[in-house]
Design a protein around this motif. Structure first.
Motif, PDB file in Angstrom:
ATOM      1  N   ARG A  89      27.935  47.962  67.926  1.00 18.85           N
ATOM      2  CA  ARG A  89      27.030  47.014  68.597  1.00 18.85           C
ATOM      3  C   ARG A  89      26.524  45.955  67.626  1.00 18.85           C
ATOM      4  O   ARG A  89      26.449  44.768  67.981  1.00 18.85           O
ATOM      5  N   CYS A  90      26.162  46.392  66.416  1.00 16.85           N
ATOM      6  CA  CYS A  90      25.673  45.432  65.417  1.00 16.85           C
ATOM      7  C   CYS A  90      26.769  44.449  65.044  1.00 16.85           C
ATOM      8  O   CYS A  90      26.528  43.244  64.922  1.00 16.85           O
ATOM      9  N   GLU A  91      27.980  44.983  64.858  1.00 19.34           N
ATOM     10  CA  GLU A  91      29.103  44.134  64.463  1.00 19.34           C
ATOM     11  C   GLU A  91      29.339  43.062  65.535  1.00 19.34           C
ATOM     12  O   GLU A  91      29.530  41.883  65.229  1.00 19.34           O
ATOM     13  N   ARG A  92      29.288  43.495  66.788  1.00 13.71           N
ATOM     14  CA  ARG A  92      29.542  42.548  67.869  1.00 13.71           C
ATOM     15  C   ARG A  92      28.414  41.516  67.966  1.00 13.71           C
ATOM     16  O   ARG A  92      28.666  40.314  68.142  1.00 13.71           O
ATOM     17  N   ALA A  93      27.166  41.989  67.803  1.00 15.49           N
ATOM     18  CA  ALA A  93      26.033  41.057  67.862  1.00 15.49           C
ATOM     19  C   ALA A  93      26.140  40.011  66.754  1.00 15.49           C
ATOM     20  O   ALA A  93      25.883  38.824  66.980  1.00 15.49           O
ATOM     21  N   MET A  94      26.572  40.441  65.579  1.00 12.79           N
ATOM     22  CA  MET A  94      26.695  39.488  64.464  1.00 12.79           C
ATOM     23  C   MET A  94      27.789  38.462  64.760  1.00 12.79           C
ATOM     24  O   MET A  94      27.648  37.293  64.432  1.00 12.79           O
ATOM     25  N   ARG A  95      28.870  38.947  65.374  1.00 14.42           N
ATOM     26  CA  ARG A  95      29.964  38.016  65.693  1.00 14.42           C
ATOM     27  C   ARG A  95      29.528  36.988  66.729  1.00 14.42           C
ATOM     28  O   ARG A  95      29.916  35.835  66.676  1.00 14.42           O
ATOM     29  N   PRO A 101      20.867  44.690  67.951  1.00 10.44           N
ATOM     30  CA  PRO A 101      20.353  45.543  69.019  1.00 10.44           C
ATOM     31  C   PRO A 101      19.168  46.386  68.552  1.00 10.44           C
ATOM     32  O   PRO A 101      19.174  46.913  67.438  1.00 10.44           O
ATOM     33  N   ALA A 102      18.161  46.489  69.409  1.00  9.00           N
ATOM     34  CA  ALA A 102      17.032  47.374  69.131  1.00  9.00           C
ATOM     35  C   ALA A 102      17.451  48.770  69.562  1.00  9.00           C
ATOM     36  O   ALA A 102      18.335  48.934  70.395  1.00  9.00           O
ATOM     37  N   SER A 103      16.824  49.783  68.970  1.00  2.00           N
ATOM     38  CA  SER A 103      17.243  51.141  69.297  1.00  2.00           C
ATOM     39  C   SER A 103      16.060  52.088  69.284  1.00  2.00           C
ATOM     40  O   SER A 103      15.166  51.972  68.448  1.00  2.00           O
ATOM     41  N   ARG A 104      16.070  53.010  70.237  1.00  2.00           N
ATOM     42  CA  ARG A 104      15.030  54.031  70.293  1.00  2.00           C
ATOM     43  C   ARG A 104      15.426  55.261  69.486  1.00  2.00           C
ATOM     44  O   ARG A 104      14.643  56.169  69.321  1.00  2.00           O
ATOM     45  N   PHE A 105      16.667  55.291  69.028  1.00  2.00           N
ATOM     46  CA  PHE A 105      17.190  56.512  68.413  1.00  2.00           C
ATOM     47  C   PHE A 105      16.417  56.997  67.184  1.00  2.00           C
ATOM     48  O   PHE A 105      16.164  58.194  67.061  1.00  2.00           O
ATOM     49  N   PRO A 106      16.025  56.095  66.235  1.00  2.00           N
ATOM     50  CA  PRO A 106      15.286  56.593  65.069  1.00  2.00           C
ATOM     51  C   PRO A 106      14.021  57.359  65.453  1.00  2.00           C
ATOM     52  O   PRO A 106      13.733  58.420  64.881  1.00  2.00           O
TER      53      PRO A 106
END
Lengths: 130, 107
Positions: A89-95, A101-106
């Motif tokens: 997701r990060c890679e795609r957002a950077m492209r 992307p924000a994330s609730r996972f942490p």
């Protein structure tokens, strides 16, 4: 959920990411890669913790021991799957030049680790008394 | 930030840091694999234990191979290429497989 399925497809089809947007500065890609590896290490630490609970707390009752070990192993699996998903997701957002992307996972993971730690304290105390 | 700064050394040492991150991760994986082997061979070798041990070793070797290839490509003097999704997935799946193997051992 549909988003997740699409991401899973991208895991195995590198060309799809390549085609989108423009290639970001390689330093950003490498930073993203290191974050991915850090999450993978977290996953490995959780898995190692699962093995450690199984091996080094032999006096615990079977149910508690196996339950804790399985919880840690499952957390490790989730963590590593999420690591690769977040990386994509990060890679795609950077492209695309979008926000990362924000994330609730942490938060989720820290809560789970806190709960497991408390359970561990309780179990070790009870295990030593009984 | 300029692209195509080939030959010019990156003052942030990004490729080196990434390489070391791969090494650290391999090391964590090694600790996990050793713990898995200990669990598998706990209480004497049995056929199931040996198979589990061999599987864990295979996953560890696969991860080692992935890390080695990545480290190799980062060490080249050309501009580092980004990680491919397949490579990342392979690394993550090795971790998952180790955990699944562990779950089978614990039960």
């Amino acid at each position: 959920m549909i988003d997740f399925a699409r991401n899973v497809r991208v895991w195995f089809a590198p060309e799809e990411v390549r085609q989108e947007g423009r290639t970001p500065d390689y330093r950003f890609s490498l930073a993203n890669e290191r974050t991915f590896l850090a999450w993978l290490r977290t996953a490995l630490a959780l898995i190692g913790g699962g093995f450690a609970v199984d091996q080094f707390l032999p006096d615990l009752r079977w149910g508690w021991r196996v339950g804790l070990a399985l919880a840690l192993l499952a957390a490790g699996v989730l963590c590593s799957l999420r690591a690769v998903n977040h990386w994509v997701r990060c890679e795609r957002a950077m492209r695309r030049g979008e926000d990362l992307p924000a994330s609730r996972f942490p938060t989720l993971l820290s809560l789970v680790v806190a709960v497991v730690a408390v359970a561990m304290v309780v179990v070790v105390f009870l295990g030593w008394e009984g | 930030m300029s692209e195509g700064a080939e030959g010019e050394r990156d003052p942030g040492l990004q490729p080196e840091r990434t390489r070391l991150a791969w090494r650290r991760t391999t090391l964590s994986g090694t600790v996990c694999a050793v713990l898995a082997a200990k669990t598998a061979l706990h209480g004497g070798p049995s056929p199931a234990g040996l198979i589990a041990c061999a599987l864990c070793c295979t996953f560890w070797l696969t991860f080692l191979y992935a890390a080695h290839r990545r480290i190799h490509s980062l060490a080249s003097p050309a501009l580092p290429t980004p990680l491919t999704p397949r490579h990342a997935t392979a690394a993550a799946l090795c971790t998952v497989a180790l955990a699944v193997c562990g779950a089978a051992l614990v039960l």
